[in-house]
Motif scaffolding. Sequence first.
Motif, PDB file in Angstrom:
ATOM      1  N   GLY A 177       8.791   7.883 -10.366  1.00  0.00           N
ATOM      2  CA  GLY A 177       7.806   7.369  -9.265  1.00  0.00           C
ATOM      3  C   GLY A 177       7.794   6.247  -8.783  1.00  0.00           C
ATOM      4  O   GLY A 177       8.115   5.813  -7.524  1.00  0.00           O
ATOM      5  N   PRO A 178       7.974   5.166  -9.662  1.00  0.00           N
ATOM      6  CA  PRO A 178       8.271   3.622  -9.011  1.00  0.00           C
ATOM      7  C   PRO A 178       9.455   3.305  -8.212  1.00  0.00           C
ATOM      8  O   PRO A 178       9.445   2.593  -7.340  1.00  0.00           O
ATOM      9  CB  PRO A 178       8.191   2.882 -10.223  1.00  0.00           C
ATOM     10  CG  PRO A 178       7.210   3.548 -11.444  1.00  0.00           C
ATOM     11  CD  PRO A 178       7.667   5.223 -11.143  1.00  0.00           C
ATOM     12  N   ALA A 197       1.064  -1.316   0.068  1.00  0.00           N
ATOM     13  CA  ALA A 197      -0.016   0.127  -0.202  1.00  0.00           C
ATOM     14  C   ALA A 197       1.022   1.230  -0.152  1.00  0.00           C
ATOM     15  O   ALA A 197       0.627   2.263  -0.724  1.00  0.00           O
ATOM     16  CB  ALA A 197      -0.922  -0.062   1.265  1.00  0.00           C
ATOM     17  N   LEU A 198       2.054   1.078   0.740  1.00  0.00           N
ATOM     18  CA  LEU A 198       2.993   2.421   0.739  1.00  0.00           C
ATOM     19  C   LEU A 198       3.499   2.438  -0.746  1.00  0.00           C
ATOM     20  O   LEU A 198       3.611   3.659  -1.108  1.00  0.00           O
ATOM     21  CB  LEU A 198       4.089   2.120   2.001  1.00  0.00           C
ATOM     22  CG  LEU A 198       5.093   3.237   2.042  1.00  0.00           C
ATOM     23  CD1 LEU A 198       4.202   4.517   2.332  1.00  0.00           C
ATOM     24  CD2 LEU A 198       6.165   2.679   2.929  1.00  0.00           C
ATOM     25  N   ALA A 211      -0.662   0.407 -16.300  1.00  0.00           N
ATOM     26  CA  ALA A 211      -1.402   1.106 -17.382  1.00  0.00           C
ATOM     27  C   ALA A 211      -2.189   2.411 -16.794  1.00  0.00           C
ATOM     28  O   ALA A 211      -2.086   3.263 -17.598  1.00  0.00           O
ATOM     29  CB  ALA A 211      -2.645   0.037 -18.011  1.00  0.00           C
ATOM     30  N   VAL A 212      -2.919   2.283 -15.785  1.00  0.00           N
ATOM     31  CA  VAL A 212      -3.526   3.225 -15.029  1.00  0.00           C
ATOM     32  C   VAL A 212      -2.717   4.346 -14.960  1.00  0.00           C
ATOM     33  O   VAL A 212      -2.706   5.571 -15.113  1.00  0.00           O
ATOM     34  CB  VAL A 212      -4.130   2.840 -14.024  1.00  0.00           C
ATOM     35  CG1 VAL A 212      -4.743   4.147 -13.079  1.00  0.00           C
ATOM     36  CG2 VAL A 212      -5.385   1.879 -14.264  1.00  0.00           C
ATOM     37  N   TRP A 213      -1.192   4.002 -14.232  1.00  0.00           N
ATOM     38  CA  TRP A 213      -0.247   5.099 -14.034  1.00  0.00           C
ATOM     39  C   TRP A 213       0.289   5.721 -15.183  1.00  0.00           C
ATOM     40  O   TRP A 213       0.462   6.926 -14.949  1.00  0.00           O
ATOM     41  CB  TRP A 213       0.716   4.263 -13.467  1.00  0.00           C
ATOM     42  CG  TRP A 213       2.202   4.794 -13.171  1.00  0.00           C
ATOM     43  CD1 TRP A 213       2.555   5.651 -11.955  1.00  0.00           C
ATOM     44  CD2 TRP A 213       3.389   4.980 -13.874  1.00  0.00           C
ATOM     45  NE1 TRP A 213       3.793   6.144 -11.906  1.00  0.00           N
ATOM     46  CE2 TRP A 213       4.243   5.925 -13.076  1.00  0.00           C
ATOM     47  CE3 TRP A 213       3.831   4.590 -15.241  1.00  0.00           C
ATOM     48  CZ2 TRP A 213       5.485   6.307 -13.605  1.00  0.00           C
ATOM     49  CZ3 TRP A 213       5.079   4.983 -15.618  1.00  0.00           C
ATOM     50  CH2 TRP A 213       5.938   5.737 -14.940  1.00  0.00           C
ATOM     51  N   HIS A 214       0.021   5.439 -16.379  1.00  0.00           N
ATOM     52  CA  HIS A 214       0.578   6.082 -17.744  1.00  0.00           C
ATOM     53  C   HIS A 214      -0.437   7.165 -17.877  1.00  0.00           C
ATOM     54  O   HIS A 214      -0.213   8.019 -18.695  1.00  0.00           O
ATOM     55  CB  HIS A 214       0.800   4.969 -18.748  1.00  0.00           C
ATOM     56  CG  HIS A 214       1.897   4.307 -18.702  1.00  0.00           C
ATOM     57  ND1 HIS A 214       2.170   3.102 -18.248  1.00  0.00           N
ATOM     58  CD2 HIS A 214       3.182   4.731 -19.192  1.00  0.00           C
ATOM     59  CE1 HIS A 214       3.254   2.542 -18.303  1.00  0.00           C
ATOM     60  NE2 HIS A 214       3.834   3.735 -19.043  1.00  0.00           N
ATOM     61  N   LEU A 215      -1.727   7.241 -17.466  1.00  0.00           N
ATOM     62  CA  LEU A 215      -2.790   7.819 -18.134  1.00  0.00           C
ATOM     63  C   LEU A 215      -2.502   9.530 -18.282  1.00  0.00           C
ATOM     64  O   LEU A 215      -2.929   9.968 -19.207  1.00  0.00           O
ATOM     65  CB  LEU A 215      -3.907   7.573 -17.171  1.00  0.00           C
ATOM     66  CG  LEU A 215      -4.946   6.311 -17.362  1.00  0.00           C
ATOM     67  CD1 LEU A 215      -6.087   6.281 -16.562  1.00  0.00           C
ATOM     68  CD2 LEU A 215      -5.171   6.076 -18.835  1.00  0.00           C
ATOM     69  N   PRO A 216      -1.774  10.033 -17.194  1.00  0.00           N
ATOM     70  CA  PRO A 216      -1.694  11.420 -17.401  1.00  0.00           C
ATOM     71  C   PRO A 216      -0.705  11.739 -18.627  1.00  0.00           C
ATOM     72  O   PRO A 216      -0.811  13.109 -19.074  1.00  0.00           O
ATOM     73  CB  PRO A 216      -0.673  11.750 -16.129  1.00  0.00           C
ATOM     74  CG  PRO A 216      -1.288  10.811 -15.026  1.00  0.00           C
ATOM     75  CD  PRO A 216      -1.522   9.719 -15.878  1.00  0.00           C
ATOM     76  N   LEU A 217      -0.145  10.760 -18.861  1.00  0.00           N
ATOM     77  CA  LEU A 217       0.963  11.139 -20.259  1.00  0.00           C
ATOM     78  C   LEU A 217       0.029  11.402 -21.279  1.00  0.00           C
ATOM     79  O   LEU A 217       0.615  12.145 -22.517  1.00  0.00           O
ATOM     80  CB  LEU A 217       1.743  10.006 -20.531  1.00  0.00           C
ATOM     81  CG  LEU A 217       2.953   9.521 -19.506  1.00  0.00           C
ATOM     82  CD1 LEU A 217       3.564   8.282 -19.766  1.00  0.00           C
ATOM     83  CD2 LEU A 217       3.693  10.859 -19.347  1.00  0.00           C
ATOM     84  N   PHE A 242       2.267   6.527  -7.187  1.00  0.00           N
ATOM     85  CA  PHE A 242       1.128   7.259  -7.805  1.00  0.00           C
ATOM     86  C   PHE A 242       1.128   8.815  -7.237  1.00  0.00           C
ATOM     87  O   PHE A 242       1.135   9.684  -8.243  1.00  0.00           O
ATOM     88  CB  PHE A 242       0.013   6.563  -7.442  1.00  0.00           C
ATOM     89  CG  PHE A 242      -0.637   5.743  -8.501  1.00  0.00           C
ATOM     90  CD1 PHE A 242      -1.119   5.908  -9.831  1.00  0.00           C
ATOM     91  CD2 PHE A 242      -0.172   4.296  -8.254  1.00  0.00           C
ATOM     92  CE1 PHE A 242      -1.580   4.859 -10.633  1.00  0.00           C
ATOM     93  CE2 PHE A 242      -0.453   3.374  -9.236  1.00  0.00           C
ATOM     94  CZ  PHE A 242      -1.253   3.688 -10.278  1.00  0.00           C
ATOM     95  N   ALA A 243       1.440   9.150  -6.020  1.00  0.00           N
ATOM     96  CA  ALA A 243       1.662  10.418  -5.579  1.00  0.00           C
ATOM     97  C   ALA A 243       2.584  11.189  -6.177  1.00  0.00           C
ATOM     98  O   ALA A 243       2.523  12.246  -6.568  1.00  0.00           O
ATOM     99  CB  ALA A 243       1.585  10.515  -4.035  1.00  0.00           C
ATOM    100  N   THR A 244       3.759  10.848  -6.414  1.00  0.00           N
ATOM    101  CA  THR A 244       4.855  11.194  -6.890  1.00  0.00           C
ATOM    102  C   THR A 244       4.746  11.470  -8.186  1.00  0.00           C
ATOM    103  O   THR A 244       5.146  12.835  -8.789  1.00  0.00           O
ATOM    104  CB  THR A 244       6.431  10.394  -6.448  1.00  0.00           C
ATOM    105  OG1 THR A 244       6.355  10.299  -5.207  1.00  0.00           O
ATOM    106  CG2 THR A 244       7.482  11.083  -6.995  1.00  0.00           C
TER     107      THR A 244
END
Length: 286
Positions: A53-54, A14-15, A174-180, A21-23
């Motif tokens: 971020g990862p 969870a951390l 995949a969701v992590w990439h969305l802002p791109l 994602f926050a970063t």
Amino acid sequence: MTITPPVSQKSGLALFWTVTFATTWALWFVAIKLGGPAMSSPTVIPYLLGGFGPVIGAIVVRVRRARRRQPVPAHTVRLRLSLRLFWVLPLLVLASATVLAAALLADLLGGPAVSLTEGQKLIATVGGPVPFIISMLIGGPLAEEPGWRGTAYPRLRASMSRLQAGLLLGVVWAVWHLPLFFIPGTIQATFGLISWSGLLFTLSVIPMALLAGYAYERAGVVAAVAVHFGINTTVALLSVNSPVTQASVLAVQIIVAIVLLASRRDRRTDLPVDADPRSHRVVTNS
């Protein structure tokens, strides 16, 4: 015999999600607000930093684990100079071959002809082969794999099969990439979120996650980096951006991932009856 995994194996997941994602999203949202092309100043700074971020999430999890003196998750693959590392080069070649084979297949199906013209222009733009290779290695593989495969994957494997862990991580990735899709100058923004190319790009992350997960279990983070690098670099060199070629890559990689996962026994529930599931020395890749 099914053994309930200890809490320590999944501790930190969870951390990791939160920090990663926050970063990333905070930095990429700054890039969106700045409005300029991804590689122009000042947008380039939050754009590039967001990709790390990862690995930042991985560092935070490892620091906390060290402070709490928690054991290494049971499914972690250690980085050692062993025969495992001989898998790195074949997996790199296989990853690149999936893209090349798909591009050739798309050509046969009436898609764009396979060409290195755009790839050569890209190499010239970044300053030559060496800067190109370095940028492709850092921007993606090294910035992400210590987090996705080195941190999240073994914790997911504490309670999931290889297929389940790979699919879930692929969806999250995949969701992590969305802002791109909203940062001008990125390949995702060129595709557009609501388009066939955008959809196929998003879906293609999932079989890529399965391939990287398989590589991780074979030879650790180094192998996952090799697979990530091989796919990204070949896609860039061949300028894979037409829906036909993207769909072919997706299909080929799904088939290869299924074959690889089916060819190797999943040891998640294959521990001896007297094995201590709390021991960090019990691994899945013996």
